[in-house]
Design a protein around this motif. Structure first.
Motif, PDB file in Angstrom:
ATOM      1  N   ASN A  21      22.456  68.924  11.661  1.00 19.64           N
ATOM      2  CA  ASN A  21      21.195  68.334  12.347  1.00 19.64           C
ATOM      3  C   ASN A  21      20.840  69.000  13.894  1.00 19.64           C
ATOM      4  O   ASN A  21      20.314  69.350  14.459  1.00 19.64           O
ATOM      5  N   ILE A  22      22.225  69.551  14.446  1.00 20.83           N
ATOM      6  CA  ILE A  22      22.373  69.975  15.649  1.00 20.83           C
ATOM      7  C   ILE A  22      21.958  71.438  15.593  1.00 20.83           C
ATOM      8  O   ILE A  22      22.076  72.282  14.779  1.00 20.83           O
ATOM      9  N   ARG A  23      21.051  71.928  16.918  1.00 19.24           N
ATOM     10  CA  ARG A  23      20.639  73.154  17.352  1.00 19.24           C
ATOM     11  C   ARG A  23      21.225  73.679  18.444  1.00 19.24           C
ATOM     12  O   ARG A  23      21.753  72.876  19.581  1.00 19.24           O
ATOM     13  N   ASN A  24      21.072  75.032  18.502  1.00 18.67           N
ATOM     14  CA  ASN A  24      21.475  75.533  19.779  1.00 18.67           C
ATOM     15  C   ASN A  24      20.840  74.889  21.255  1.00 18.67           C
ATOM     16  O   ASN A  24      21.425  74.675  22.245  1.00 18.67           O
ATOM     17  N   ASN A  25      19.573  74.369  21.104  1.00 16.99           N
ATOM     18  CA  ASN A  25      18.878  73.677  22.403  1.00 16.99           C
ATOM     19  C   ASN A  25      19.396  72.250  22.428  1.00 16.99           C
ATOM     20  O   ASN A  25      19.015  71.867  23.347  1.00 16.99           O
ATOM     21  N   ASP A  26      20.393  71.989  21.445  1.00 18.38           N
ATOM     22  CA  ASP A  26      20.886  70.716  21.698  1.00 18.38           C
ATOM     23  C   ASP A  26      22.252  70.590  22.401  1.00 18.38           C
ATOM     24  O   ASP A  26      22.841  69.791  22.797  1.00 18.38           O
ATOM     25  N   SER A  31      28.204  80.381  35.473  1.00 14.34           N
ATOM     26  CA  SER A  31      27.958  80.473  33.826  1.00 14.34           C
ATOM     27  C   SER A  31      26.614  81.082  33.458  1.00 14.34           C
ATOM     28  O   SER A  31      25.974  81.154  34.024  1.00 14.34           O
ATOM     29  N   LEU A  32      26.953  81.693  32.444  1.00  8.42           N
ATOM     30  CA  LEU A  32      25.778  82.547  31.532  1.00  8.42           C
ATOM     31  C   LEU A  32      24.755  81.424  31.116  1.00  8.42           C
ATOM     32  O   LEU A  32      23.793  81.731  30.953  1.00  8.42           O
ATOM     33  N   LEU A  33      25.266  80.352  30.858  1.00  8.46           N
ATOM     34  CA  LEU A  33      24.569  79.287  29.844  1.00  8.46           C
ATOM     35  C   LEU A  33      24.526  77.978  30.796  1.00  8.46           C
ATOM     36  O   LEU A  33      25.600  77.758  31.313  1.00  8.46           O
ATOM     37  N   ASN A  34      23.612  77.388  30.422  1.00 10.31           N
ATOM     38  CA  ASN A  34      23.358  75.907  31.145  1.00 10.31           C
ATOM     39  C   ASN A  34      23.741  74.799  30.033  1.00 10.31           C
ATOM     40  O   ASN A  34      23.097  74.911  29.117  1.00 10.31           O
ATOM     41  N   THR A  35      24.618  73.749  30.447  1.00  9.64           N
ATOM     42  CA  THR A  35      24.765  72.770  29.285  1.00  9.64           C
ATOM     43  C   THR A  35      24.262  71.391  29.627  1.00  9.64           C
ATOM     44  O   THR A  35      24.925  70.293  29.071  1.00  9.64           O
ATOM     45  N   LYS A  36      23.220  71.376  30.245  1.00 10.65           N
ATOM     46  CA  LYS A  36      22.311  70.012  30.555  1.00 10.65           C
ATOM     47  C   LYS A  36      22.201  69.396  28.946  1.00 10.65           C
ATOM     48  O   LYS A  36      22.227  68.292  28.911  1.00 10.65           O
ATOM     49  N   PRO A  37      21.951  70.209  28.125  1.00  5.54           N
ATOM     50  CA  PRO A  37      21.499  69.566  26.741  1.00  5.54           C
ATOM     51  C   PRO A  37      22.666  69.064  26.001  1.00  5.54           C
ATOM     52  O   PRO A  37      22.477  67.959  25.383  1.00  5.54           O
ATOM     53  N   LEU A  38      23.498  69.807  26.200  1.00  3.12           N
ATOM     54  CA  LEU A  38      25.028  69.009  25.590  1.00  3.12           C
ATOM     55  C   LEU A  38      25.252  67.656  26.386  1.00  3.12           C
ATOM     56  O   LEU A  38      25.550  66.852  25.545  1.00  3.12           O
ATOM     57  N   HIS A  39      25.091  67.493  27.644  1.00  2.00           N
ATOM     58  CA  HIS A  39      25.485  66.339  28.200  1.00  2.00           C
ATOM     59  C   HIS A  39      24.339  65.216  27.601  1.00  2.00           C
ATOM     60  O   HIS A  39      24.853  63.968  27.328  1.00  2.00           O
TER      61      HIS A  39
END
Length: 294
Positions: free
Chosen positions: A88-93, A104-112
């Protein structure tokens, strides 16, 4: 009434105190989205030999898998829920491109946010001893932490994020007064990290063989970064390449499970949209080797 002679008690005590117990340990390596492959491999292992384990260790995506499974006293239940999670996980998660961070190139606020939902919704604290490795950017050392009830929810999340903070790709994480990055920066596995008299029976699970042979094209920045990491891991601080298959007095063994790079052709370590497919790849393409710990 029959009395047992004291000598019998003495002999029993000596036997118990000198016996060698076996610790069953699973060690998960890093792999980004290929953490789903590790769950597929574990599902295959359990389909052939169901048993529970005494300890989990993990680096990067393997740290996330270890932390997740630590909440389950029955490993089969944990694997079933991990399948649902990855499916069920997607990139935007996991990450977002904007806003761009300074480091960094990407932001990981969604991961938190995703990890907070997972950890906060667990009905209990971790029940299996779990050790997670992450690289201290101040000291240059690979630090290891117990993932257990001594950590509150936010610290659990920070530890999981720090072990999976791929340098340049994801931002480093502030944890316990230090800045941390992906544990795989120094070593892609935590194997014999608990020095004790027990005999270690390690199930080592990785999404790919430690050998670097891979003829897949390098067409993007992402592929270049990931291939570079694999080269570093293969040539520096890689305990798998140093294992001895023949020794007289082993203190443990490693059952090493993986899939070949060709099985993952066309898939990306940063594409979390294909979790179910990656689980199936792990399950259907599991290969294994065996080494001794000397």
């Amino acid at each position: 009434m029959y009395m047992v002679h004291p000598i019998v008690f003495l002999l029993l005590f000596i036997c118990i105190s000198t016996c060698t117990c076996t610790v069953e340990q699973i060690s998960f390596s890093g792999g980004g989205a290929f953490g789903a492959v590790e769950i597929g491999i574990l599902k295959r292992i359990l389909s052939e030999n169901t048993k529970n384990y005494d300890r989990y260790t993990g680096i990067s995506a393997g740290g996330l898998n270890s932390g997740f499974l630590s909440y389950y006293s029955n490993i089969n239940d944990g694997v079933k829920d991990a399948e649902i999670m990855y499916s069920n996980i997607r990139n935007n998660d996991i990450y977002e491109i904007m806003p761009i961070t300074r480091n960094s190139l990407l932001n990981t606020k969604p991961l938190h946010k995703t990890l907070n939902m997972i950890v906060a919704n667990m009905s209990n604290e971790p029940v299996i001893e779990t050790i997670i490795g992450t690289v201290n950017l101040y000291t240059g050392n690979l630090d290891t932490y117990l993932y257990d009830s001594t950590l509150d929810t936010e610290d659990k999340i920070k530890l999981l994020m720090s072990t999976s903070a791929i340098p340049v790709v994801f931002p480093p994480i502030q944890f316990k007064g230090y800045m941390y990055a992906d544990g795989g920066t120094l070593s892609n596995e935590l194997l014999d990290i608990v020095h004790s008299p027990e005999y270690l029976n390690i199930t080592y699970i990785t999404p790919y063989d430690t050998m670097i042979e891979d003829d897949n094209a390098i067409d993007t920045i992402e592929e270049m970064i990931m291939r570079t990491f694999r080269v570093v891991k293969h040539n520096y601080n890689n305990p798998i390449t140093q294992l001895n298959q023949n020794c007289e007095s082993p203190y443990g063994e490693i059952n090493y499970y993986y899939v070949t790079p060709s099985a993952l052709s066309g898939y990306s370590m940063l594409n979390f949209n294909k979790g179910k497919e990656l689980i199936d790849i792990g399950y259907l393409n599991t290969k294994s080797k065996k080494y001794k710990l000397c």
